[in-house]
Scaffold this active site. Structure first.
Site, short mmCIF file in Angstrom:
data_model
loop_
_atom_site.label_atom_id
_atom_site.label_comp_id
_atom_site.label_asym_id
_atom_site.label_seq_id
_atom_site.Cartn_x
_atom_site.Cartn_y
_atom_site.Cartn_z
CE LYS A 1 42.06 39.03 46.35
NZ LYS A 1 40.70 39.46 46.55
CD GLU B 1 48.99 43.50 46.12
OE1 GLU B 1 50.12 43.15 46.52
OE2 GLU B 1 48.16 42.72 45.63
CB SER C 1 35.29 35.26 44.43
OG SER C 1 34.53 36.45 44.38
C1 LIG Z 1 40.00 40.29 45.61
C2 LIG Z 1 38.68 39.75 45.29
C3 LIG Z 1 38.25 39.64 43.95
C4 LIG Z 1 39.01 40.17 42.79
O1 LIG Z 1 40.27 39.62 42.59
P1 LIG Z 1 40.58 38.55 41.48
O2 LIG Z 1 42.05 38.42 41.54
O3 LIG Z 1 40.08 39.08 40.19
O4 LIG Z 1 39.87 37.31 41.88
C5 LIG Z 1 37.03 39.03 43.72
N1 LIG Z 1 36.25 38.59 44.72
C6 LIG Z 1 36.64 38.68 46.01
C7 LIG Z 1 35.72 38.20 47.09
C8 LIG Z 1 37.86 39.27 46.34
O5 LIG Z 1 38.21 39.37 47.62
#
Ligand SMILES: *Cc1c(COP(=O)(O)O)cnc(C)c1O
Length: 410
Positions: free
Chosen positions: A100, A122, A389
């Protein structure tokens, strides 16, 4: 759907000038927000071409955030599953613990360029709130984060982090008290304070130009991964896997490979308690075409068009709509979308932790769950790149209490 009518050969040439990804996307907002969106679009177009902007972002990403992230060969997971070679793109190692921050920093530089004084955002799991609060602190902006009251409870650690970073966290109790309601409140704030406030949207969602801007700030994930796998294996991967909430980490990984025909891609949605109305957030399982929070895309709604309840063990995937570019890529047959249930994600969470020494975020665990299903069906000379992610520190408490409730732990 007649795809050929919408797609030119080059899948990276979207959206068009109106923000359309084929029939999806666009700008469905009240008149009061049009000026702000047009200003953002113009400023972004200028910033993108400005070497000073690009250089500042690049050095922040390197020195403040920790890019490039490694592409790590998951040797023991590969051996255990007995199929394709599995590589992890380590976005979990970034400052604040998830992808993010790539987008939050890009947008804070845009906000400064536009002369804004105040930042709002948000957040679902709190990761985007933490990333935004971090960027706001780094650049001295006033910052307010809207978060569903239910999510605040699930993600108390991130609420504390945001407050330490100097942000004001506003709990939203309307409706289901999760991400959708938090976005509504943020939009309401933005309409009221649009002159001095920039809204840092946290996923590849919302009205044009947000889905494009957020994607562009995350495409560095795939740009790096493509170079890294070529260097390491001297060829492109066979399969990319990423979890899909709004879809920002997934499109960030996929984008660089969209025109590489031999590379298959799978986006993994939240199957929650199973594909039963109200129990999941898998928009491509029983969803329909609709408009939510500024964009036209696939979403979960009932026959009257009312947005349905959603559920996922991971707050970051618990949202009724998917980013419009994903709807487009699904129609184009370019990306496949599957889902993992809460139980599958929890099992994957434990597997990665115990086998690789990496505790993933619960969102990310959905992508790992897909890898656990498909890697054994592939050959040992095939390659999978999965987007890790985020890290699971924020979820440790939640998983521990879930298991205590289930009586697995005394
Ligand atoms: C917010 C988040 C997601 C989901 O958001 P996307 O916009 O679909 O990437 C996935 N993995 C993590 C670790 C997150 O913090």
């Amino acid at each position: 759907m007649a795809l050929e009518a919408h797609t030119s050969g080059n899948l990276t040439s979207y959206p068009d000038q109106y923000g359309h990804f084929g029939p999806y996307g666009g700008r469905f907002v009240p008149e009061t927000l049009m000026t702000a969106l047009l200003e953002l679009e113009q400023q972004y177009a200028a910033a993108k071409k400005d070497p000073a902007f690009r250089n500042e972002l690049a050095s922040l990403l390197q020195e403040f955030v920790g890019r490039p992230t490694p592409l790590y060969f998951a040797e023991r997971l590969t051996k255990e599953l007995g199929g394709a070679k599995i590589y992890l793109k380590r976005e979990d190692l970034l400052h604040t613990g998830a992808h993010k921050i790539n987008n939050a920093l890009g947008q804070i530089l845009l906000a400064r360029r536009m002369g804004k004084k105040r930042i709002i955002a948000e957040t679902g799991a709190g990761q985007h709130g933490v990333a935004t609060a971090t960027a706001a602190a780094r650049f001295g902006f006033q910052c307010r984060i809207y978060m569903g009251a239910v999510d605040m409870e699930r993600q108390a650690l991130n609420v504390a982090r945001m407050r330490f970073l100097g942000a004001e966290v506003i709990g939203v109790t309307a409706g289901q008290a999760t991400l959708k309601e938090a976005i509504n409140e943020a939009m309401r704030d933005w309409v009221t304070n649009v002159r001095d406030t920039h809204y840092i949207l946290g996923s590849a969602l919302g009205a044009h130009p947000y889905p494009m801007i957020v994607r562009d700030f995350h495409r560095i994930i795939g740009d790096e991964a493509r170079k890294q796998i070529l260097q390491r294996e001297e060829r492109l991967p066979d399969l990319l896997v990423a979890c899909v909430g709004g879809g920002s980490n997934a499109i960030g990984l996929f984008y660089a490979f969209l025109n590489d025909e031999g590379v298959r891609m799978t986006g993994v949605e939240a199957g929650g308690g199973g594909i039963i109305r109200g129990k999941h957030a898998a928009r491509f399982q029983g969803g329909k075409l609709g408009v939510l929070q500024g964009t036209k895309t696939w979403l979960l709604a009932d026959d009257d068009g009312q947005i349905e309840l959603t559920h996922s063990v991971s707050a970051g995937l618990d949202y009724a709509a998917i980013g419009p570019e994903h709807s487009f890529l699904k129609d184009a047959g370019r990306v496949d979308y599957s889902y993992a249930t809460d139980d599958e994600a929890l099992a994957a969470f434990h597997k990665l932790a115990s086998i690789e020494g990496i505790i993933p975020a619960l969102e990310t665990a959905h992508a790992i769950a897909e890898v656990i299903k498909v890697a054994p069906t592939m050959n040992p000379d095939q390659l999978i790149v999965v987007n890790l992610s985020g890290r699971g520190d924020k979820d440790v408490q939640q998983v521990a209490s879930l298991e205590a409730e289930a009586g697995k732990v005394s």
